[in-house]
Design an enzyme around this catalytic site. Structure first.
Site, PDB file in Angstrom:
ATOM      1  N   HIS A  40       2.374   1.700   2.443  1.00  0.00           N
ATOM      2  CA  HIS A  40       2.102   0.731   1.390  1.00  0.00           C
ATOM      3  C   HIS A  40       3.355  -0.059   0.992  1.00  0.00           C
ATOM      4  O   HIS A  40       3.259  -0.999   0.205  1.00  0.00           O
ATOM      5  CB  HIS A  40       1.549   1.459   0.150  1.00  0.00           C
ATOM      6  CG  HIS A  40       1.065   0.545  -0.932  1.00  0.00           C
ATOM      7  ND1 HIS A  40       0.048  -0.382  -0.750  1.00  0.00           N
ATOM      8  CD2 HIS A  40       1.465   0.386  -2.225  1.00  0.00           C
ATOM      9  CE1 HIS A  40      -0.160  -1.045  -1.871  1.00  0.00           C
ATOM     10  NE2 HIS A  40       0.696  -0.609  -2.785  1.00  0.00           N
ATOM     11  N   ASP A  56      -2.852   1.980   5.221  1.00  0.00           N
ATOM     12  CA  ASP A  56      -2.631   1.829   3.777  1.00  0.00           C
ATOM     13  C   ASP A  56      -3.920   2.165   3.027  1.00  0.00           C
ATOM     14  O   ASP A  56      -4.907   1.427   3.091  1.00  0.00           O
ATOM     15  CB  ASP A  56      -2.185   0.396   3.468  1.00  0.00           C
ATOM     16  CG  ASP A  56      -1.748   0.223   2.028  1.00  0.00           C
ATOM     17  OD1 ASP A  56      -1.813   1.209   1.263  1.00  0.00           O
ATOM     18  OD2 ASP A  56      -1.333  -0.893   1.669  1.00  0.00           O
ATOM     19  N   SER A 106       0.227  -5.200  -3.835  1.00  0.00           N
ATOM     20  CA  SER A 106      -0.420  -4.113  -4.556  1.00  0.00           C
ATOM     21  C   SER A 106      -1.123  -4.652  -5.801  1.00  0.00           C
ATOM     22  O   SER A 106      -2.023  -5.473  -5.690  1.00  0.00           O
ATOM     23  CB  SER A 106       0.626  -3.042  -4.899  1.00  0.00           C
ATOM     24  OG  SER A 106       0.014  -1.857  -5.347  1.00  0.00           O
TER      25      SER A 106
END
Length: 553
Positions: A476, A408, A351
């Site tokens: 995610h 995602d 991320s």
């Protein structure tokens, strides 16, 4: 006596056929008695003049007894009709056995056991054993093969050509291993997220998943903005969520001689976690592109990156240096310390950490006159810069492998208006005026983002354990990423049956996104395991501790 035992099942006048055919079955397991193994059945069916009569009688009695038990659920008239229509002779003996086996399977009516299941999700004993293994607390890894002379290829020297689809076994193991380094960063942060306000922080302990590595440096990210003072009065319990500087990752180096020999080099790892604090979220939303600070290099002048990412990377804290200063200083020290050895630099993150990993790799590629090869393994990373930044990364020979989940959404932002999508429209455009307009917008638009590097694309829908409509958090989640990579074979193949990664963490953290069938089976299997561990505790025996780290959601 033998003919009396056979009764209506085998006519007495065909007994010589039965005895003549016995030898042909000596290499097969009896379908009527699954407890007789091949060896025992073969041994019992060998002709023996001294015990031929007694062994035949005993075998026949046992066979008929098992046959009666297996067929007791069938209707009497069906069984009688089946016996009459299927005489046991040399011509149709095999067909008769196949028909009986089919009737037996139909009589079991497997659909009644789990009526809510689809045909593809029927839990056979093999699947139950596999599920039980995947739910165990003991982590099982794919084998660590010797990379030897091919380590540069696995590190991206050829952009992983021929290793991604189908996914190479060694590369799969390396990707999962680097993902676990990121999980260690998450775990270390959440174990103590607060930062001292009046003094420099103490060195932080990190429980590395690979004991052959040693942490040498902690890294901190600092936001360039702060919340107003009145926020603490209105919401006094936010605590570490509002601190400007936070621990975000670490630098580690491999020191085990055997692991160095296996990998073919000494590896330096920089591992970075994802977004955690309020100010980090605020920086993520500063999505306008800004110029990278540097010299007058024309390539650098064209490089633009997201303002918030660059701010977290370059800003100094009250008692900590910036991430850029820390990582460059430490990597230079390690390069000098192990001068003369074959080395590599691997930057990994998830991320926000995946975005910062690109900035770190760009910096490290020119931090020393002869810098080691630099590669990035990123999970669920957003876009970081424009095409000029992508060209700069390629010019510096930084290799980037982006692991992307189809579902995602974070991997599609920022740059929702232009960027790669604009390039697709540009290719389709035939009008030169339209092409010029698109080029101008792509050059001057602050949303003109572009991805960097090579892509390994996985899909939540390929997992037999996750719901196809799993929510955004699951798609995610880092543990979900590692689960999908561990089961990925190729884009046109199903999830691999011999997946190694435990499902226990995935069930605990994403239970609402795991199929109900596996949740119920997991509850049953884990409750049995907990009861067994409880007996271990009552006997004052040490319980096995998990070797894998928890993954944050």
């Amino acid at each position: 006596m033998l003919s009396m035992q056979i009764g209506p099942t085998i006519p007495a006048h065909n007994i010589h056929l039965f005895q003549a055919r016995r030898a042909s079955f000596k290499c097969q397991t009896s379908p009527l008695n699954p407890f007789i193994t091949k060896a025992s059945s073969t041994q019992s069916l060998k002709p023996n003049p001294s015990s031929s009569s007694s062994s035949s009688t005993e075998l026949t009695r046992l066979t008929l007894s098992n046959l009666e038990k297996l067929l007791q659920k069938q209707a009497p008239e069906q069984s009688q009709l089946h016996d009459k229509e299927q005489p046991f002779d040399q011509k149709n003996s095999n067909n008769g056995m196949e028909n009986k086996g089919r009737v037996l399977l139909e009589g079991l009516n497997l659909a009644r056991i789990w009526p809510e299941m689809k045909a593809a999700e029927e839990m056979s004993p093999r699947n139950l054993n596999r599920l039980k293994r995947l739910l165990s607390k003991t982590e099982e890894h794919s084998p660590r093969n010797n990379l030897g002379s091919r380590w540069r290829e696995y590190h991206g020297s050829k952009d992983w050509v021929g290793l991604l689809d189908p996914l190479d076994e060694n590369l799969r193991r390396e990707v999962v291993r680097y993902g676990e380094f990121v999980q260690a960063a998450y775990h270390a942060f959440h174990s103590n997220p607060a930062m001292p306000a009046e003094e420099p922080p103490y060195p932080r302990y990190v429980a590395l998943p690979d004991r052959s590595y040693r942490v040498t440096k902690s890294l901190y990210a600092t936001s360039s903005v702060g919340l107003p003072n009145w926020v603490d009065d209105v919401v006094p319990d936010l605590g570490w969520m509002t601190q400007r500087s936070s621990w975000i990752g670490y630098v580690a180096v491999c020191e085990d001689k055997r692991e160095i020999q296996r990998m073919g080099r000494r590896d330096i790892v920089i591992s970075l976690r994802g977004t955690a604090t309020c100010l980090e979220w605020a920086e993520n939303l500063k999505a306008n592109l800004v110029d990278m600070a540097g010299n007058d290099d024309p390539v650098r002048d064209q490089s633009k990156v997201e303002c918030g990412f660059l701010s977290l990377y370059k800003t100094r804290g009250a008692h900590v240096p910036s991430m850029a200063e820390s990582v460059v200083e430490e990597v230079r020290r390690l390069i000098q310390l192990y001068k003369g050895e074959t080395m590599s630099i691997t930057v990994t993150g998830h991320s926000l950490g995946a975005a910062l990993a690109l900035l770190v790799a760009d910096e490290l590629s020119t931090c020393a006159p002869q810098a080691p090869p630099v590669a990035v393994f990123s999970f669920g990373g957003p876009r970081v810069g424009n095409r000029g930044f992508s060209s700069r990364i390629n010019a510096n020979n930084v290799k980037v492998l982006r692991i992307v989940n189809n579902q995602d959404l974070i991997t599609r932002v920022p740059g929702i208006f232009m960027g790669e999508e604009g390039a697709q429209y540009k290719q389709k455009a035939t009008n030169t005026n339209v092409t010029r307009v698109l080029e101008m917008l792509n050059k001057n638009n602050p949303w003109a983002y572009s991805h960097v590097g090579t892509e390994l694309r996985v899909d939540t829908k390929m997992s037999p354990y996750l719901k196809p409509n799993a929510d955004v958090a699951c798609c995610h989640d880092l543990e979900a990423y590692l689960h999908l990579v561990d089961g990925f074979i190729a884009s046109n193949c199903p999830f691999r049956a011999n997946a190694k990664r435990s499902l226990l963490k995935l069930v605990n953290e994403q239970g609402s996104n795991v199929k109900k069938l596996y949740i119920s089976k997991a509850n049953a299997l884990t409750s049995l395991k907990l009861e067994r561990e409880g007996r271990f505790m009552s006997m004052s025996m040490p319980m096995p501790s998990p070797t894998c780290l928890p993954s944050p959601s």
